[in-house]
Design a protein around this motif. Structure first.
Motif, PDB file in Angstrom:
ATOM      1  N   LEU A 104       0.832  -1.217   0.000  1.00 37.97           N
ATOM      2  CA  LEU A 104       0.000   0.000   0.000  1.00 37.97           C
ATOM      3  C   LEU A 104       0.864   1.264   0.000  1.00 37.97           C
ATOM      4  O   LEU A 104       0.577   2.229  -0.699  1.00 37.97           O
ATOM      5  N   SER A 105       1.955   1.267   0.788  1.00 40.63           N
ATOM      6  CA  SER A 105       2.848   2.444   0.809  1.00 40.63           C
ATOM      7  C   SER A 105       3.521   2.616  -0.549  1.00 40.63           C
ATOM      8  O   SER A 105       3.730   3.741  -1.023  1.00 40.63           O
ATOM      9  N   GLY A 106       3.850   1.474  -1.181  1.00 42.95           N
ATOM     10  CA  GLY A 106       4.448   1.551  -2.510  1.00 42.95           C
ATOM     11  C   GLY A 106       3.495   2.161  -3.519  1.00 42.95           C
ATOM     12  O   GLY A 106       3.889   2.969  -4.367  1.00 42.95           O
ATOM     13  N   LEU A 107       2.210   1.733  -3.428  1.00 41.56           N
ATOM     14  CA  LEU A 107       1.207   2.304  -4.340  1.00 41.56           C
ATOM     15  C   LEU A 107       1.047   3.812  -4.118  1.00 41.56           C
ATOM     16  O   LEU A 107       0.909   4.587  -5.063  1.00 41.56           O
ATOM     17  N   ARG A 108       1.029   4.224  -2.836  1.00 39.33           N
ATOM     18  CA  ARG A 108       0.907   5.661  -2.543  1.00 39.33           C
ATOM     19  C   ARG A 108       2.097   6.438  -3.100  1.00 39.33           C
ATOM     20  O   ARG A 108       1.949   7.515  -3.689  1.00 39.33           O
ATOM     21  N   PHE A 109       3.310   5.901  -2.915  1.00 40.04           N
ATOM     22  CA  PHE A 109       4.501   6.587  -3.419  1.00 40.04           C
ATOM     23  C   PHE A 109       4.479   6.684  -4.943  1.00 40.04           C
ATOM     24  O   PHE A 109       4.745   7.742  -5.522  1.00 40.04           O
ATOM     25  N   VAL A 110       4.143   5.516  -5.588  1.00 39.43           N
ATOM     26  CA  VAL A 110       4.110   5.509  -7.049  1.00 39.43           C
ATOM     27  C   VAL A 110       3.045   6.476  -7.566  1.00 39.43           C
ATOM     28  O   VAL A 110       3.227   7.164  -8.574  1.00 39.43           O
ATOM     29  N   SER A 111       1.934   6.546  -6.865  1.00 38.40           N
ATOM     30  CA  SER A 111       0.863   7.457  -7.276  1.00 38.40           C
ATOM     31  C   SER A 111       1.339   8.912  -7.246  1.00 38.40           C
ATOM     32  O   SER A 111       1.111   9.694  -8.182  1.00 38.40           O
ATOM     33  N   THR A 112       2.009   9.284  -6.135  1.00 36.77           N
ATOM     34  CA  THR A 112       2.535  10.654  -6.022  1.00 36.77           C
ATOM     35  C   THR A 112       3.604  10.914  -7.076  1.00 36.77           C
ATOM     36  O   THR A 112       3.626  11.977  -7.717  1.00 36.77           O
TER      37      THR A 112
END
Length: 630
Positions: free
Chosen positions: A11-19
């Motif tokens: 989930l943190s990876g998805l948030r980072f990639v999204s940003t």
């Protein structure tokens, strides 16, 4: 590592990639924006105690070279200065024409000189006389046109200063608002965007005025102009410009507001109003160039035109006839009688070369009736003379004043009293020396520049060119506390209307002069070609101690050559400065500008990372589902 930890990491990876994807898309969208700098995200390990718990967004930063940016800001000011100066000097050069071209100033003067040669060959010819009048009219029209265009350019510079001040005021206001927003910006995304806006405004401000920048921790900028004047800090100064609608040769800048007749840039500060031009705030940039053009370069060109006009009027309108004189002793016995004709008018001069006790000195006596004007040796362009005042209309009074001044000078040279005698003999000024006194005394030369008042004033000179603003329409180099008559003469000069009506006066000195007489034509030819004239320094032509010396024609040629060289030099500097700014911009862009290929490569990497993190989440979900079915 538990399944829930894996889920949290993905989930943190998805948030980072999204940003990161959003930031990359912003980079791509601004690829053509020159004020935009590439933005990057610094990833930071997310920790739960001493365990890695995924990734989080560290900081969003701009990718740029601060050192090159500082260089670029400074060189923008120099480029703005050079480009503005080149633009105006190129206009001035085009206005004057290429040396030798049909409408160039030197060609017009040469044609005028040639018309006198033709008159000397055939003084009785009506065609030759008309040719002189026609070519003289062209000379006057050319000088008036050059003067008018020069003052129009000064007015353009005045308007440019008004526009530049208004724009600079707006930029400082907007930058002050950016500073305020930076102090409260709470996200990296908003801060880096504001920093781009800040830098774009600083760059545009630098185009107008050279500034020193100081940044605080929040990113807010302080701007300092020349002499350390604060243009922008926690507060800013309100700038204003009092533009003038009309500018002429007599309109000048002066630090004394009661004498200033052109606009100036003022700043309203807490301590009062400050004249920023007088304070030396503008050292480079477009504003500095406009000030230099309006107050120095273009007035220097006007002064050159005025010098030509003044010397034309005096060369043809002033004459001096001196003959050796000897009388019986004792006392002063040897010297010269110099014709004063109808007498000296305000501005006329008498020049003597005297030797006393082995000391030789050239002395000029100039009639200056305005006694509030202090006398100065710079009242003549000749660097070798000293200047004394004459006042009044009486020739006898002038002789008395000259006697007193010469006695004072001679005493300072160690000569005894009575070494020189000044008197009026008929219509002549008689200047005699006593060679028998201790150390000896002698008169080496005597000349009176007497302005001809009418076409038949008793001599070869005539008021060929006139000054409508002068006393009786004459030009005599009159000086008052308000200024010199020669200032702006090129804007007023004209051919004497009486001469236009009677071209025969080019030959006939009086009613008994023969139609074929060469006396006056010979004088006019010699007056134009004489190389013994001194010209006051203007626009780089000569200095006070080493003024330009030559004929009017040679001075006219030098004026054109000087202006051509100035324009060429200014263009070369502007091109060099433009190349330097282009080079620095390329160096800055190599780091700061968005590269589409790099961004697309990064976007693919982010897409892959997003898919991998999503796959982890899918696998964890399947594993959790399997646990629930057990």
């Amino acid at each position: 590592m538990t399944l829930t930890s894996a889920l949290s990491n993905s989930l943190s990876g998805l948030r980072f990639v999204s940003t990161a994807t959003a930031l990359t898309s912003a980079n791509i969208a601004n690829a053509g924006n020159p004020s935009y700098t590439r933005k990057l995200i610094d990833p930071v390990d997310a920790l739960a105690g001493d365990q890695i718990a995924g990734v989080k967004v560290g900081s969003i930063r701009r990718e740029y070279d601060a050192f090159v940016q500082r260089q670029l800001v400074g060189e923008r000011s120099n480029a703005g200065y050079a480009a503005t100066r080149s633009q105006f000097l190129s206009r001035l050069d085009q206005m004057m024409g290429a040396p030798g071209s049909a409408r160039a100033l030197d060609t017009v003067l040469n044609t005028f000189s040639s018309s006198f040669q033709t008159l000397l060959t055939s003084p009785e010819s009506d065609t030759a006389r008309s040719g002189v009048i026609n070519s003289a009219t062209v000379v006057a029209q050319t000088l008036r046109s050059l003067s008018s265009t020069t003052q129009d350019m000064r007015l353009d510079a005045e308007g440019g200063l008004a526009d530049a001040t208004a724009r600079l005021n707006t930029l400082l206001t907007d930058l002050s608002k950016i500073n305020g927003r930076l102090s409260v910006a709470f996200t990296d995304e908003s801060r880096v965007g504001l920093l781009d806006q800040r830098d774009a405004m600083v760059a545009e401000i630098a185009d107008y005025v050279q500034v020193r920048t100081v940044y605080d921790d929040s990113g807010a900028v302080q701007l300092y102009g020349g002499a350390g004047f604060v243009l922008l800090s926690t507060s800013r100064s309100e700038l204003s410009f009092d533009a003038r609608d009309i500018i002429g040769p007599t309109n000048v800048y002066d630090e004394d507001p009661t004498k200033r007749t052109v606009g100036t840039i003022t700043a309203s500060t807490t301590s009062g109003s400050v004249d920023l031009i007088a304070a030396g705030v503008f050292t480079s940039g477009r504003i500095a160039a406009l000030i230099e053009l309006r107050d120095k370069a273009l007035p220097a060109a006007q002064a050159q035109f005025d010098q030509i006009a003044a010397n034309l009027a005096q060369a043809l309108g002033n004459t001096s006839t001196s003959t050796p004189a000897t009388v019986a002793g004792p006392g002063p016995t040897t010297g010269f009688d110099t014709a004063l004709r109808s007498g000296l008018v305000d501005g006329d001069t008498v020049t003597l070369e005297l030797t006393a006790n082995g000391v030789t000195q050239k002395i000029t006596f100039k009639r200056v009736d305005d006694t509030t004007l202090p006398m100065s040796d710079t009242m003549t362009a000749d660097p070798n003379d000293i200047v004394f005042r004459l006042t009044g209309t009486s020739a006898a009074g002038h002789a008395t004043q000259m006697q007193a001044a010469i006695d004072t000078w001679a005493a300072g040279a160690g000569a005894p009293a009575g070494a020189f005698g000044i008197s009026i003999n008929g219509g002549n000024l008689r200047v005699l020396a006593d060679p028998t006194v201790a150390g000896g005394a002698a008169v080496g030369r005597a000349a009176a520049n007497v302005t001809a008042r009418t076409l038949a004033d008793g001599g070869s000179a005539l008021p060929f060119f006139v000054d409508p603003a002068g006393a009786g329409g004459l030009y005599s180099d009159r000086m008052t506390a308000a200024g010199s008559q020669y200032v702006g003469l090129a804007a007023r000069i004209d051919v004497n209307g009486a001469l236009k009506a009677d071209p025969g006066a080019l030959v006939k000195i009086n009613a008994t002069t023969l139609e074929s007489d060469e006396t006056r034509p010979s004088f006019l030819v010699a007056a134009l070609s004489s190389s013994n004239r001194f010209f006051a320094p203007a626009g780089g032509l000569g200095t006070a101690t080493n003024p330009f010396q030559g004929s009017i024609l040679s001075y006219g040629r030098s004026v054109i050559v000087t202006q051509t060289n100035e324009a060429a030099s200014a263009l070369q500097v502007a091109q060099g400065q433009e190349a330097l700014v282009t080079q620095l911009q390329a160096r800055f862009d190599s780091v700061a500008a968005v590269n589409i290929d790099e961004e697309m490569t990064l976007l693919i990497q982010l897409q892959t990372a997003y898919g991998a993190n999503a796959r982890i989440m899918s696998a964890v979900r399947e594993m959790l589902d399997s646990l629930q079915r057990m």
